[in-house]
Enzyme design. Structure first.
Site, PDB file in Angstrom:
ATOM      1  N   ASP A  30       0.848  -1.195   0.000  1.00  0.00           N
ATOM      2  CA  ASP A  30       0.000   0.000   0.000  1.00  0.00           C
ATOM      3  C   ASP A  30       0.885   1.246   0.000  1.00  0.00           C
ATOM      4  O   ASP A  30       1.883   1.309   0.721  1.00  0.00           O
ATOM      5  CB  ASP A  30      -0.905  -0.023   1.244  1.00  0.00           C
ATOM      6  CG  ASP A  30      -2.037   0.972   1.149  1.00  0.00           C
ATOM      7  OD1 ASP A  30      -3.195   0.533   1.101  1.00  0.00           O
ATOM      8  OD2 ASP A  30      -1.770   2.196   1.130  1.00  0.00           O
ATOM      9  N   ILE A  31       0.501   2.218  -0.810  1.00  0.00           N
ATOM     10  CA  ILE A  31       1.318   3.428  -0.962  1.00  0.00           C
ATOM     11  C   ILE A  31       1.320   4.288   0.308  1.00  0.00           C
ATOM     12  O   ILE A  31       2.249   5.073   0.526  1.00  0.00           O
ATOM     13  CB  ILE A  31       0.810   4.253  -2.179  1.00  0.00           C
ATOM     14  CG1 ILE A  31       1.885   5.198  -2.686  1.00  0.00           C
ATOM     15  CG2 ILE A  31      -0.468   5.010  -1.855  1.00  0.00           C
ATOM     16  CD1 ILE A  31       1.562   5.796  -4.048  1.00  0.00           C
ATOM     17  N   ASN A  86     -12.935  -3.372   2.504  1.00  0.00           N
ATOM     18  CA  ASN A  86     -13.970  -2.349   2.621  1.00  0.00           C
ATOM     19  C   ASN A  86     -14.866  -2.341   1.387  1.00  0.00           C
ATOM     20  O   ASN A  86     -14.370  -2.351   0.257  1.00  0.00           O
ATOM     21  CB  ASN A  86     -13.321  -0.966   2.780  1.00  0.00           C
ATOM     22  CG  ASN A  86     -12.428  -0.886   4.006  1.00  0.00           C
ATOM     23  OD1 ASN A  86     -12.705  -1.521   5.015  1.00  0.00           O
ATOM     24  ND2 ASN A  86     -11.364  -0.111   3.925  1.00  0.00           N
ATOM     25  N   GLN A  93     -14.449   2.388   1.797  1.00  0.00           N
ATOM     26  CA  GLN A  93     -13.821   2.116   0.487  1.00  0.00           C
ATOM     27  C   GLN A  93     -13.561   3.420  -0.250  1.00  0.00           C
ATOM     28  O   GLN A  93     -14.459   4.273  -0.372  1.00  0.00           O
ATOM     29  CB  GLN A  93     -14.716   1.205  -0.364  1.00  0.00           C
ATOM     30  CG  GLN A  93     -14.025   0.757  -1.653  1.00  0.00           C
ATOM     31  CD  GLN A  93     -14.850  -0.234  -2.476  1.00  0.00           C
ATOM     32  OE1 GLN A  93     -16.034  -0.455  -2.221  1.00  0.00           O
ATOM     33  NE2 GLN A  93     -14.218  -0.824  -3.474  1.00  0.00           N
ATOM     34  N   HIS A  99     -10.194  -4.842  -3.193  1.00  0.00           N
ATOM     35  CA  HIS A  99      -8.848  -5.139  -2.681  1.00  0.00           C
ATOM     36  C   HIS A  99      -8.968  -5.579  -1.236  1.00  0.00           C
ATOM     37  O   HIS A  99      -9.886  -5.174  -0.516  1.00  0.00           O
ATOM     38  CB  HIS A  99      -7.920  -3.934  -2.828  1.00  0.00           C
ATOM     39  CG  HIS A  99      -8.495  -2.672  -2.286  1.00  0.00           C
ATOM     40  ND1 HIS A  99      -9.422  -1.932  -2.981  1.00  0.00           N
ATOM     41  CD2 HIS A  99      -8.300  -2.040  -1.113  1.00  0.00           C
ATOM     42  CE1 HIS A  99      -9.769  -0.895  -2.261  1.00  0.00           C
ATOM     43  NE2 HIS A  99      -9.114  -0.930  -1.113  1.00  0.00           N
ATOM     44  N   HIS A 101      -6.940  -5.771   2.350  1.00  0.00           N
ATOM     45  CA  HIS A 101      -5.810  -5.245   3.117  1.00  0.00           C
ATOM     46  C   HIS A 101      -5.253  -6.325   4.046  1.00  0.00           C
ATOM     47  O   HIS A 101      -6.023  -7.034   4.715  1.00  0.00           O
ATOM     48  CB  HIS A 101      -6.260  -4.085   4.017  1.00  0.00           C
ATOM     49  CG  HIS A 101      -6.736  -2.881   3.285  1.00  0.00           C
ATOM     50  ND1 HIS A 101      -5.934  -1.806   3.019  1.00  0.00           N
ATOM     51  CD2 HIS A 101      -7.957  -2.559   2.776  1.00  0.00           C
ATOM     52  CE1 HIS A 101      -6.626  -0.867   2.379  1.00  0.00           C
ATOM     53  NE2 HIS A 101      -7.860  -1.302   2.222  1.00  0.00           N
TER      54      HIS A 101
HETATM   55  P1  5GP Z   1      -9.753   1.476   0.699  1.00  0.00           P
HETATM   56  O1  5GP Z   1      -9.924   2.665   1.596  1.00  0.00           O
HETATM   57  O2  5GP Z   1     -10.454   1.664  -0.635  1.00  0.00           O
HETATM   58  O3  5GP Z   1     -10.089   0.179   1.359  1.00  0.00           O
HETATM   59  O4  5GP Z   1      -8.204   1.374   0.432  1.00  0.00           O
HETATM   60  C1  5GP Z   1      -7.530   1.971  -0.626  1.00  0.00           C
HETATM   61  C2  5GP Z   1      -6.069   1.813  -0.349  1.00  0.00           C
HETATM   62  O5  5GP Z   1      -5.363   1.941  -1.548  1.00  0.00           O
HETATM   63  C3  5GP Z   1      -5.518   2.871   0.620  1.00  0.00           C
HETATM   64  O6  5GP Z   1      -4.937   2.214   1.738  1.00  0.00           O
HETATM   65  C4  5GP Z   1      -4.501   3.628  -0.229  1.00  0.00           C
HETATM   66  O7  5GP Z   1      -3.371   4.019   0.509  1.00  0.00           O
HETATM   67  C5  5GP Z   1      -4.167   2.631  -1.321  1.00  0.00           C
HETATM   68  N1  5GP Z   1      -3.791   3.228  -2.578  1.00  0.00           N
HETATM   69  C6  5GP Z   1      -4.479   4.188  -3.265  1.00  0.00           C
HETATM   70  N2  5GP Z   1      -3.854   4.481  -4.415  1.00  0.00           N
HETATM   71  C7  5GP Z   1      -2.749   3.691  -4.476  1.00  0.00           C
HETATM   72  C8  5GP Z   1      -1.710   3.544  -5.441  1.00  0.00           C
HETATM   73  O8  5GP Z   1      -1.663   4.214  -6.468  1.00  0.00           O
HETATM   74  N3  5GP Z   1      -0.745   2.614  -5.168  1.00  0.00           N
HETATM   75  C9  5GP Z   1      -0.763   1.866  -4.031  1.00  0.00           C
HETATM   76  N4  5GP Z   1       0.230   0.989  -3.856  1.00  0.00           N
HETATM   77  N5  5GP Z   1      -1.737   1.980  -3.102  1.00  0.00           N
HETATM   78  C10 5GP Z   1      -2.726   2.881  -3.316  1.00  0.00           C
END
Ligand code: 5GP
Ligand code: ZN
Length: 137
Positions: A30-31, A86, A93, A99, A101
């Site tokens: 994760d970034i 999520n 989300q 995805h 985590h």
């Molecule tokens: P969500 O909140 O949708 O469950 O999680 C999205 C996740 O994707 C976040 O933890 C965010 O840091 C990660 N993320 C968003 N854009 C990128 C990206 O371009 N590269 C990577 N490696 N992670 C990303």
């Protein structure tokens, strides 16, 4: 999907710190990690969320998550691991390509909220369990 960043990452169009890849998934760092080593597992085929995930891909996901969690623990020495997934904005989300985590945790880190401990009135849990069961397809 053309404008989906996780489609591009999962399929190698945008580079990523890849931990694992096969025909169905790419697992990347994760970034913006909760802790260093925080992994997200992306199916290569686009699906917005869990509701529309293909059953065959779903069946492969948990064994992969298990392997990755064990490798993450071995690599980081973390004290525990959360698996989070999520669905929809109300659940946090932010990227609408499914995805999963895999989050390393450390004693006392307090990084994730703990939900309140609610309760049910007499008979309420049984009625709700039956209601949910009636919606299974
Ligand atoms: P969500 O909140 O949708 O469950 O999680 C999205 C996740 O994707 C976040 O933890 C965010 O840091 C990660 N993320 C968003 N854009 C990128 C990206 O371009 N590269 C990577 N490696 N992670 C990303
Ligand atoms: Zn996508």
């Amino acid at each position: 999907m053309d404008n989906c960043i996780f489609c591009k990452i999962a399929n190698g169009i945008i580079p990523s710190a890849t931990v694992y890849e096969d025909d169905d998934f790419r697992a990347i760092l994760d970034i913006a990690p909760a802790h260093k080593g925080h992994i997200i597992v992306l199916p290569k085929s686009h699906t917005d969320n869990l509701y529309s995930l293909d059953d065959e891909v779903a069946a492969k996901a948990l064994p992969l998550v298990k392997r990755l969690a064990k490798a993450l623990k071995a690599a980081t020495g973390c004290d525990g691991i959360n698996i989070l997934q999520n669905n929809e904005p109300a659940a946090g989300q932010t990227v609408f390509h499914l995805h999963i985590h895999i989050v390393p945790r450390y004693e006392g880190d307090g990084i994730l909220p703990v939900w309140p401990q609610g309760s049910y009135a007499d008979g309420e849990a049984a009625a709700l369990a039956a209601e949910i069961a009636s919606k299974l397809d």
